[in-house]
Design an enzyme around this catalytic site. Structure first.
Site, short mmCIF file in Angstrom:
data_model
loop_
_atom_site.label_atom_id
_atom_site.label_comp_id
_atom_site.label_asym_id
_atom_site.label_seq_id
_atom_site.Cartn_x
_atom_site.Cartn_y
_atom_site.Cartn_z
CB VAL A 105 -9.00 -41.26 16.71
CG1 VAL A 105 -8.70 -40.62 18.06
CG2 VAL A 105 -7.71 -41.67 16.00
CG HIS A 121 -8.00 -40.63 23.84
ND1 HIS A 121 -7.08 -41.62 23.98
CD2 HIS A 121 -8.20 -40.13 25.08
CE1 HIS A 121 -6.74 -41.73 25.26
NE2 HIS A 121 -7.40 -40.84 25.95
CB CYS A 132 -14.67 -20.28 16.70
SG CYS A 132 -15.17 -21.02 15.13
CB CYS A 158 -13.42 -17.50 13.00
SG CYS A 158 -12.35 -18.89 13.42
CB THR A 196 -5.20 -50.56 25.81
OG1 THR A 196 -4.60 -49.29 26.11
CG2 THR A 196 -5.67 -51.24 27.09
CG ASN A 221 -1.83 -56.66 24.88
OD1 ASN A 221 -0.91 -57.06 24.18
ND2 ASN A 221 -2.05 -55.39 25.13
C1 BV8 Z 1 -4.37 -34.70 30.03
C2 BV8 Z 1 -5.77 -39.20 20.29
C3 BV8 Z 1 -4.52 -32.78 31.37
C4 BV8 Z 1 -4.82 -38.54 19.37
C5 BV8 Z 1 -4.48 -39.87 22.27
C6 BV8 Z 1 -0.72 -39.50 34.77
C7 BV8 Z 1 0.45 -40.20 34.76
C8 BV8 Z 1 1.35 -40.00 33.69
C9 BV8 Z 1 1.07 -39.12 32.62
C10 BV8 Z 1 -0.09 -38.43 32.65
C11 BV8 Z 1 -0.97 -38.61 33.72
N1 BV8 Z 1 -2.04 -37.81 33.49
C12 BV8 Z 1 -1.85 -37.14 32.31
C13 BV8 Z 1 -0.67 -37.49 31.79
C14 BV8 Z 1 -0.13 -37.00 30.54
C15 BV8 Z 1 -0.65 -37.75 29.31
C16 BV8 Z 1 -0.19 -39.19 29.34
O1 BV8 Z 1 -0.91 -40.08 29.74
N2 BV8 Z 1 1.04 -39.38 28.87
C17 BV8 Z 1 1.58 -40.77 28.78
C18 BV8 Z 1 2.28 -40.91 27.46
C19 BV8 Z 1 2.46 -41.05 29.94
N3 BV8 Z 1 -2.09 -37.68 29.21
C20 BV8 Z 1 -2.62 -36.61 28.56
O2 BV8 Z 1 -1.97 -35.71 28.08
C21 BV8 Z 1 -4.15 -36.56 28.50
N4 BV8 Z 1 -4.60 -35.23 28.82
O3 BV8 Z 1 -3.84 -35.31 30.92
O4 BV8 Z 1 -4.78 -33.41 30.12
C22 BV8 Z 1 -5.53 -31.78 31.51
C23 BV8 Z 1 -6.52 -32.01 32.41
C24 BV8 Z 1 -7.48 -31.04 32.61
C25 BV8 Z 1 -7.39 -29.84 31.88
C26 BV8 Z 1 -6.39 -29.66 30.93
C27 BV8 Z 1 -5.45 -30.66 30.72
C28 BV8 Z 1 -4.66 -36.82 27.05
C29 BV8 Z 1 -4.22 -38.13 26.55
C30 BV8 Z 1 -4.87 -38.43 25.18
C31 BV8 Z 1 -3.93 -38.23 24.04
N5 BV8 Z 1 -4.52 -38.65 22.76
N6 BV8 Z 1 -5.08 -40.22 21.10
C32 BV8 Z 1 -4.29 -39.47 18.29
O5 BV8 Z 1 -4.72 -40.63 18.22
O6 BV8 Z 1 -3.47 -39.00 17.51
S1 BV8 Z 1 -3.64 -41.08 23.17
C33 BV8 Z 1 -3.36 -42.39 22.04
O7 BV8 Z 1 -2.26 -43.09 22.57
C34 BV8 Z 1 -4.46 -43.41 21.91
O8 BV8 Z 1 -5.73 -42.84 21.90
C35 BV8 Z 1 -4.20 -44.31 23.13
O9 BV8 Z 1 -4.80 -43.77 24.28
C36 BV8 Z 1 -2.70 -44.23 23.27
C37 BV8 Z 1 -2.04 -45.42 22.66
O10 BV8 Z 1 -2.25 -46.48 23.52
P1 BV8 Z 1 -2.91 -47.85 22.96
O11 BV8 Z 1 -4.19 -47.54 22.27
O12 BV8 Z 1 -2.91 -48.78 24.08
O13 BV8 Z 1 -1.89 -48.28 21.79
P2 BV8 Z 1 -0.37 -48.74 21.90
O14 BV8 Z 1 0.17 -48.65 20.55
O15 BV8 Z 1 0.28 -48.05 23.02
O16 BV8 Z 1 -0.46 -50.28 22.35
C38 BV8 Z 1 -1.13 -51.20 21.54
C39 BV8 Z 1 -1.33 -52.43 22.41
O17 BV8 Z 1 -2.05 -53.38 21.63
C40 BV8 Z 1 -0.03 -53.09 22.83
O18 BV8 Z 1 -0.12 -53.47 24.21
C41 BV8 Z 1 0.06 -54.32 21.93
O19 BV8 Z 1 0.67 -55.40 22.57
C42 BV8 Z 1 -1.41 -54.62 21.69
N7 BV8 Z 1 -1.70 -55.30 20.43
C43 BV8 Z 1 -1.03 -55.21 19.25
N8 BV8 Z 1 -1.66 -55.96 18.29
C44 BV8 Z 1 -2.76 -56.52 18.91
C45 BV8 Z 1 -2.79 -56.08 20.27
N9 BV8 Z 1 -3.76 -56.45 21.14
C46 BV8 Z 1 -4.73 -57.28 20.66
N10 BV8 Z 1 -4.77 -57.72 19.37
C47 BV8 Z 1 -3.81 -57.38 18.47
N11 BV8 Z 1 -3.87 -57.82 17.22
ZN ZN Z 2 -13.56 -20.84 13.60
#
Ligand code: BV8
Ligand code: ZN
Length: 257
Positions: A105, A121, A132, A158, A196, A221
């Site tokens: 983001v 996202h 709204c 609103c 990721t 990664n």
């Molecule tokens: C939804 C914005 C339904 C907000 C974010 C299927 C299976 C299981 C669960 C689910 C599923 N389907 C849905 C779900 C539920 C849920 C989900 O996935 N839960 C997880 C936790 C299991 N998904 C949802 O809720 C999604 N919505 O399903 O809605 C629906 C459908 C129709 C109608 C109505 C409803 C919405 C998900 C989005 C949430 N918002 N972000 C904010 O930022 O505050 S998610 C947020 O977390 C990020 O955007 C990103 O996606 C995630 C974090 O992951 P990464 O970016 O990979 O970061 P992370 O810290 O985890 O890892 C970092 C990596 O980098 C590591 O591997 C590390 O080793 C590496 N690294 C570190 N340093 C470096 C490096 N790599 C390279 N270089 C470096 N220097």
């Molecule tokens: Zn409004």
């Protein structure tokens, strides 16, 4: 980073015409933007991000959630794109059909020179009304990040609270962005997944779409992720070092251009 993996990844990139670059929080780690796993300091560190990043948390305590996001936005404004972001822009400059798809983001891809990343996202820079959806102006920048709770502004239309323009857990992804991401992954001839943990869905399925349709997947990664098994090459290192090395491996002639 050198070695056969980098050479192989360089060969795959040099042979590509319409690659996808799919990124997560690790892409911005070297810019000082904490990854999602360690994105909390101060008041917010006792909360699980997957709890804070929900409509329920905002309804329960809008000032807590708004303060968290304003703190993150404050941090991103003071961050700079890193060499990894610039390498992604260099790939796009070399291969104009490159599609950048991000879960992040922050705005560091754009500030690093990449054109129009597909934002799965949302963004910290697109607040809107929680009731709204009326777009809201960005609050003025402040010298210090918010130290704690911060009441969200009221909607000009609103008067309901304004919310961050991000996708919260339990919320659907923007349809157009998800469709564009799946379409790009389905037609790509290489997918580069960078920084990721591939645990959040449906975003984590984007690299699998490419792999299922036979495109090689290259991962950058420092550690193993659930994507390892579908990757043709796993480059274990930080994006800010590996991506520039990958561009040099693909186009040695470009060095210094
Ligand atoms: C939804 C914005 C339904 C907000 C974010 C299927 C299976 C299981 C669960 C689910 C599923 N389907 C849905 C779900 C539920 C849920 C989900 O996935 N839960 C997880 C936790 C299991 N998904 C949802 O809720 C999604 N919505 O399903 O809605 C629906 C459908 C129709 C109608 C109505 C409803 C919405 C998900 C989005 C949430 N918002 N972000 C904010 O930022 O505050 S998610 C947020 O977390 C990020 O955007 C990103 O996606 C995630 C974090 O992951 P990464 O970016 O990979 O970061 P992370 O810290 O985890 O890892 C970092 C990596 O980098 C590591 O591997 C590390 O080793 C590496 N690294 C570190 N340093 C470096 C490096 N790599 C390279 N270089 C470096 N220097
Ligand atoms: Zn409004």
């Amino acid at each position: 980073m050198t070695g056969p993996e980098l050479a192989e990844a360089g060969r795959l990139l040099a042979a590509a015409t319409r690659p996808v670059v799919f990124t997560g929080a690790g892409m911005s780690a070297e810019s000082g933007v904490p990854t999602f796993r360690d994105a909390r300091t101060g008041l917010w560190q006792r909360y699980d991000p997957a709890e804070l990043a929900t409509p329920a948390a905002f309804r329960a305590d809008p000032a807590l959630v708004w303060g968290w996001y304003e703190g993150r936005r404050h941090g991103v404004r003071r961050a700079e794109p890193n060499a990894g972001h610039r390498a992604v822009a260099a790939i796009q400059a070399r291969l104009p059909e490159t599609v950048v798809i991000t879960q992040n983001v922050d705005d560091l891809h754009e500030r690093g020179g990449a054109a129009a990343p597909v934002r799965l996202h949302g963004s910290l820079f697109a607040p809107r009304c929680a009731a709204c959806d009326h777009p809201a102006p960005l609050p003025d920048d402040t010298p210090e990040p918010p130290a704690g709770r911060l009441d969200p502004p009221a909607c000009a239309r609103c008067a309901a609270p304004v919310r961050p323009g991000v996708v919260w857990f339990g919320e659907a992804l923007p349809e157009a962005a998800l469709a564009a991401a799946v379409e790009a992954a389905a037609r790509c001839d290489l997918l580069l997944t960078v920084g990721t943990s591939a645990l959040v869905h449906p975003a984590a399925e984007v690299p699998l779409v490419a792999a299922r349709l036979g495109a090689p997947v290259v991962q950058v990664n420092p550690v193993e992720t659930p994507l390892d098994a579908v990757c043709a090459v796993n480059l274990r290192g930080p994006a800010g070092e590996v991506l520039p090395a990958l561009v040099r491996a693909a186009w040695p002639g470009d060095v210094g251009r």
